[in-house]
Design a protein around this motif. Sequence first.
Motif, PDB file in Angstrom:
ATOM      1  N   VAL A   8      18.454  60.694 -38.736  1.00  0.00           N
ATOM      2  CA  VAL A   8      18.480  61.056 -36.980  1.00  0.00           C
ATOM      3  C   VAL A   8      18.910  62.366 -36.268  1.00  0.00           C
ATOM      4  O   VAL A   8      17.861  62.846 -35.348  1.00  0.00           O
ATOM      5  N   ALA A   9      19.262  63.090 -36.781  1.00  0.00           N
ATOM      6  CA  ALA A   9      20.064  64.401 -35.633  1.00  0.00           C
ATOM      7  C   ALA A   9      18.080  65.768 -36.695  1.00  0.00           C
ATOM      8  O   ALA A   9      17.977  66.179 -35.564  1.00  0.00           O
ATOM      9  N   GLY A  11      15.095  64.374 -36.823  1.00  0.00           N
ATOM     10  CA  GLY A  11      13.993  63.746 -36.063  1.00  0.00           C
ATOM     11  C   GLY A  11      14.323  64.423 -34.257  1.00  0.00           C
ATOM     12  O   GLY A  11      13.919  64.817 -33.766  1.00  0.00           O
ATOM     13  N   THR A  12      15.863  64.540 -33.643  1.00  0.00           N
ATOM     14  CA  THR A  12      16.671  63.946 -32.651  1.00  0.00           C
ATOM     15  C   THR A  12      15.885  66.162 -32.540  1.00  0.00           C
ATOM     16  O   THR A  12      15.385  66.982 -31.577  1.00  0.00           O
ATOM     17  N   VAL A  13      16.441  66.890 -32.949  1.00  0.00           N
ATOM     18  CA  VAL A  13      16.445  68.302 -32.784  1.00  0.00           C
ATOM     19  C   VAL A  13      14.928  68.891 -32.933  1.00  0.00           C
ATOM     20  O   VAL A  13      14.240  69.628 -32.623  1.00  0.00           O
ATOM     21  N   VAL A  15      11.986  66.994 -32.476  1.00  0.00           N
ATOM     22  CA  VAL A  15      11.322  66.750 -31.241  1.00  0.00           C
ATOM     23  C   VAL A  15      11.784  67.517 -30.197  1.00  0.00           C
ATOM     24  O   VAL A  15      10.780  68.180 -29.007  1.00  0.00           O
ATOM     25  N   VAL A  16      12.890  67.959 -29.420  1.00  0.00           N
ATOM     26  CA  VAL A  16      13.152  68.740 -28.628  1.00  0.00           C
ATOM     27  C   VAL A  16      13.088  69.878 -28.933  1.00  0.00           C
ATOM     28  O   VAL A  16      12.088  71.093 -27.684  1.00  0.00           O
ATOM     29  N   THR A  35      23.267  72.799 -34.000  1.00  0.00           N
ATOM     30  CA  THR A  35      22.738  71.754 -35.228  1.00  0.00           C
ATOM     31  C   THR A  35      22.882  72.182 -36.525  1.00  0.00           C
ATOM     32  O   THR A  35      23.799  71.647 -37.751  1.00  0.00           O
TER      33      THR A  35
END
Length: 150
Positions: A8-9, A11-13, A15-16, A35
């Motif tokens: 999840v981390a 994917g989030t990183v 995308v950002v 991160t």
Amino acid sequence: MIEQIMIVALGTVLVVAVGIDLYSSKIPNWLTLSTISFAFSGHVWGDGLSGAIFSLAGAAVGLGIFIIPYGSGGMGAGDVKLMMTVGALVGPSAALVSSLLAFLVGGVYALGMICYHWRVTTAGRKIQWPRLGTINTSGLASNEDQRFPF
């Protein structure tokens, strides 16, 4: 449990990072370094010393693979730090696979940009390239002044 958190981390990183990179052509240090710290702490919390080694080895693989293109001017330092971040989250073997996929996607992106900036014209048209001389483009010509953008 820690694997799901790291995915999840990741994917989030990503995308950002992509959003910020497309907007500003930079990948900020606050994103990558925080991160990496999170990934290292999470792996230590989940697996102790072996988690620490796993995370550090992944970051080292990410750095090791992307430092050569960075040194030759093929990518920015933010890209290297982002790959270190990916490596710290997913470990060394997945960092290797991720690096290869990143090179593949980057190559496709570069070809797309070339096609976007050049127009397909009639076959046999000649272009004067400042560094390469006159060549037959076999149907490709640039948008501006028929010159290669170097």
